[in-house]
Design a protein around this motif. Structure first.
Motif, PDB file in Angstrom:
ATOM      1  N   VAL A 101     -12.553  -5.264  -3.782  1.00  0.00           N
ATOM      2  CA  VAL A 101     -11.435  -5.219  -4.724  1.00  0.00           C
ATOM      3  C   VAL A 101     -10.181  -4.925  -3.924  1.00  0.00           C
ATOM      4  O   VAL A 101     -10.128  -3.967  -3.150  1.00  0.00           O
ATOM      5  CB  VAL A 101     -11.659  -4.135  -5.798  1.00  0.00           C
ATOM      6  CG1 VAL A 101     -10.452  -4.043  -6.728  1.00  0.00           C
ATOM      7  CG2 VAL A 101     -12.928  -4.429  -6.592  1.00  0.00           C
ATOM      8  N   VAL A 102      -9.159  -5.757  -4.102  1.00  0.00           N
ATOM      9  CA  VAL A 102      -7.933  -5.681  -3.315  1.00  0.00           C
ATOM     10  C   VAL A 102      -6.748  -5.507  -4.263  1.00  0.00           C
ATOM     11  O   VAL A 102      -6.701  -6.135  -5.319  1.00  0.00           O
ATOM     12  CB  VAL A 102      -7.750  -6.977  -2.486  1.00  0.00           C
ATOM     13  CG1 VAL A 102      -6.441  -6.972  -1.743  1.00  0.00           C
ATOM     14  CG2 VAL A 102      -8.917  -7.171  -1.534  1.00  0.00           C
ATOM     15  N   ALA A 103      -5.790  -4.673  -3.852  1.00  0.00           N
ATOM     16  CA  ALA A 103      -4.556  -4.488  -4.617  1.00  0.00           C
ATOM     17  C   ALA A 103      -3.380  -4.444  -3.656  1.00  0.00           C
ATOM     18  O   ALA A 103      -3.520  -3.979  -2.516  1.00  0.00           O
ATOM     19  CB  ALA A 103      -4.613  -3.205  -5.436  1.00  0.00           C
ATOM     20  N   GLY A 104      -2.242  -4.923  -4.109  1.00  0.00           N
ATOM     21  CA  GLY A 104      -1.077  -4.904  -3.245  1.00  0.00           C
ATOM     22  C   GLY A 104       0.193  -5.289  -3.971  1.00  0.00           C
ATOM     23  O   GLY A 104       0.240  -5.352  -5.200  1.00  0.00           O
TER      24      GLY A 104
ATOM     25  N   GLU B  71       1.996  -6.773   1.129  1.00  0.00           N
ATOM     26  CA  GLU B  71       1.311  -5.599   1.670  1.00  0.00           C
ATOM     27  C   GLU B  71       0.118  -5.298   0.787  1.00  0.00           C
ATOM     28  O   GLU B  71       0.170  -5.481  -0.424  1.00  0.00           O
ATOM     29  CB  GLU B  71       2.250  -4.405   1.795  1.00  0.00           C
ATOM     30  CG  GLU B  71       2.918  -3.969   0.521  1.00  0.00           C
ATOM     31  CD  GLU B  71       3.959  -2.884   0.744  1.00  0.00           C
ATOM     32  OE1 GLU B  71       4.582  -2.837   1.818  1.00  0.00           O
ATOM     33  OE2 GLU B  71       4.155  -2.092  -0.193  1.00  0.00           O
ATOM     34  N   ARG B  72      -0.959  -4.876   1.436  1.00  0.00           N
ATOM     35  CA  ARG B  72      -2.220  -4.582   0.756  1.00  0.00           C
ATOM     36  C   ARG B  72      -2.505  -3.097   0.941  1.00  0.00           C
ATOM     37  O   ARG B  72      -2.284  -2.544   2.014  1.00  0.00           O
ATOM     38  CB  ARG B  72      -3.326  -5.423   1.397  1.00  0.00           C
ATOM     39  CG  ARG B  72      -4.656  -5.303   0.736  1.00  0.00           C
ATOM     40  CD  ARG B  72      -5.647  -6.263   1.358  1.00  0.00           C
ATOM     41  NE  ARG B  72      -5.204  -7.642   1.124  1.00  0.00           N
ATOM     42  CZ  ARG B  72      -5.688  -8.696   1.748  1.00  0.00           C
ATOM     43  NH1 ARG B  72      -6.602  -8.562   2.681  1.00  0.00           N
ATOM     44  NH2 ARG B  72      -5.238  -9.901   1.472  1.00  0.00           N
ATOM     45  N   TYR B  73      -3.020  -2.474  -0.105  1.00  0.00           N
ATOM     46  CA  TYR B  73      -3.283  -1.032  -0.093  1.00  0.00           C
ATOM     47  C   TYR B  73      -4.775  -0.743   0.017  1.00  0.00           C
ATOM     48  O   TYR B  73      -5.598  -1.621  -0.173  1.00  0.00           O
ATOM     49  CB  TYR B  73      -2.740  -0.388  -1.372  1.00  0.00           C
ATOM     50  CG  TYR B  73      -1.304  -0.741  -1.671  1.00  0.00           C
ATOM     51  CD1 TYR B  73      -0.319  -0.606  -0.714  1.00  0.00           C
ATOM     52  CD2 TYR B  73      -0.941  -1.233  -2.920  1.00  0.00           C
ATOM     53  CE1 TYR B  73       1.004  -0.927  -0.989  1.00  0.00           C
ATOM     54  CE2 TYR B  73       0.380  -1.554  -3.205  1.00  0.00           C
ATOM     55  CZ  TYR B  73       1.343  -1.401  -2.234  1.00  0.00           C
ATOM     56  OH  TYR B  73       2.641  -1.728  -2.510  1.00  0.00           O
ATOM     57  N   GLY B  74      -5.120   0.504   0.300  1.00  0.00           N
ATOM     58  CA  GLY B  74      -6.506   0.952   0.263  1.00  0.00           C
ATOM     59  C   GLY B  74      -7.185   0.920   1.617  1.00  0.00           C
ATOM     60  O   GLY B  74      -6.540   0.910   2.671  1.00  0.00           O
TER      61      GLY B  74
ATOM     62  N   HIS C  11      -8.649  -1.313   3.283  1.00  0.00           N
ATOM     63  CA  HIS C  11      -8.355  -2.455   4.151  1.00  0.00           C
ATOM     64  C   HIS C  11      -6.864  -2.782   4.101  1.00  0.00           C
ATOM     65  O   HIS C  11      -6.478  -3.957   4.006  1.00  0.00           O
ATOM     66  CB  HIS C  11      -9.193  -3.667   3.733  1.00  0.00           C
ATOM     67  CG  HIS C  11     -10.659  -3.410   3.776  1.00  0.00           C
ATOM     68  ND1 HIS C  11     -11.364  -3.352   4.950  1.00  0.00           N
ATOM     69  CD2 HIS C  11     -11.543  -3.147   2.790  1.00  0.00           C
ATOM     70  CE1 HIS C  11     -12.634  -3.087   4.676  1.00  0.00           C
ATOM     71  NE2 HIS C  11     -12.767  -2.962   3.377  1.00  0.00           N
ATOM     72  N   SER C  12      -6.029  -1.742   4.174  1.00  0.00           N
ATOM     73  CA  SER C  12      -4.585  -1.962   4.082  1.00  0.00           C
ATOM     74  C   SER C  12      -4.117  -2.877   5.204  1.00  0.00           C
ATOM     75  O   SER C  12      -4.668  -2.887   6.308  1.00  0.00           O
ATOM     76  CB  SER C  12      -3.838  -0.632   4.113  1.00  0.00           C
ATOM     77  OG  SER C  12      -4.044   0.018   5.340  1.00  0.00           O
ATOM     78  N   ASP C  13      -3.115  -3.674   4.885  1.00  0.00           N
ATOM     79  CA  ASP C  13      -2.601  -4.659   5.822  1.00  0.00           C
ATOM     80  C   ASP C  13      -1.253  -5.142   5.292  1.00  0.00           C
ATOM     81  O   ASP C  13      -0.865  -4.807   4.169  1.00  0.00           O
ATOM     82  CB  ASP C  13      -3.587  -5.840   5.920  1.00  0.00           C
ATOM     83  CG  ASP C  13      -3.408  -6.676   7.169  1.00  0.00           C
ATOM     84  OD1 ASP C  13      -2.523  -6.367   7.989  1.00  0.00           O
ATOM     85  OD2 ASP C  13      -4.152  -7.663   7.317  1.00  0.00           O
ATOM     86  N   SER C  14      -0.560  -5.916   6.072  1.00  0.00           N
ATOM     87  CA  SER C  14       0.664  -6.560   5.621  1.00  0.00           C
ATOM     88  C   SER C  14       0.814  -7.867   6.378  1.00  0.00           C
ATOM     89  O   SER C  14       0.206  -8.060   7.432  1.00  0.00           O
ATOM     90  CB  SER C  14       1.884  -5.658   5.844  1.00  0.00           C
ATOM     91  OG  SER C  14       2.063  -5.414   7.217  1.00  0.00           O
ATOM     92  N   GLY C  15       1.603  -8.765   5.833  1.00  0.00           N
ATOM     93  CA  GLY C  15       1.771 -10.044   6.500  1.00  0.00           C
ATOM     94  C   GLY C  15       2.649 -10.982   5.723  1.00  0.00           C
ATOM     95  O   GLY C  15       3.322 -10.588   4.769  1.00  0.00           O
ATOM     96  N   GLU C  16       2.611 -12.234   6.152  1.00  0.00           N
ATOM     97  CA  GLU C  16       3.383 -13.290   5.508  1.00  0.00           C
ATOM     98  C   GLU C  16       2.463 -14.466   5.240  1.00  0.00           C
ATOM     99  O   GLU C  16       1.512 -14.700   5.993  1.00  0.00           O
ATOM    100  CB  GLU C  16       4.539 -13.722   6.406  1.00  0.00           C
ATOM    101  CG  GLU C  16       5.547 -12.621   6.636  1.00  0.00           C
ATOM    102  CD  GLU C  16       6.708 -13.034   7.500  1.00  0.00           C
ATOM    103  OE1 GLU C  16       6.714 -14.187   8.001  1.00  0.00           O
ATOM    104  OE2 GLU C  16       7.617 -12.220   7.673  1.00  0.00           O
TER     105      GLU C  16
END
Length: 111
Positions: A69-72, A93-96, A98-103
């Motif tokens: 489950v992913v949220a951002g 940006e993604r939280y939790g 597996h947090s990450d950020s990108g384009e």
């Protein structure tokens, strides 16, 4: 303001002909929402708003094929392609865990 209601957008990170996430957008005034699925996404949704210049700001959630489950949050800038379709250039940006950020980018799919 760009009217996104009834438009569909496909993630450009997948080769043509390959199953990829596709979102089906709805809009009422500055309120924006969409449902999406395809590729590794079993189900996703977003809720946000359209700014007067057509930029988008929204929060998203999705359940991936592996059960994650992913949220951002995401900010999208529209670009008009030569054929009149819209390309959404995204900064996310993604939280939790597996947090990450990108384009990434989405391009309008005409049916």
């Amino acid at each position: 303001m760009i009217d996104y209601d009834g438009r569909s957008f496909r993630n450009t990170g997948y080769p043509a002909g390959e199953d990829a996430p596709v979102g089906h957008y709805r809009q009422d005034g500055d309120l924006l929402w969409a449902d999406f699925d395809g590729g590794p996404v079993r189900r996703g949704s977003l809720n946000g708003r359209v700014e007067p210049d057509g930029n988008l700001e929204f929060a998203y959630t999705m359940v991936l094929a592996d059960g994650e489950v992913v949220a951002g949050r995401c900010w999208s800038t529209p670009e008009f392609l030569d054929d009149g379709r819209i390309r959404l250039n995204e900064r996310w940006e993604r939280y939790g865990a597996h947090s990450d950020s990108g384009e990434s980018a989405l391009e309008e799919v005409r049916t």
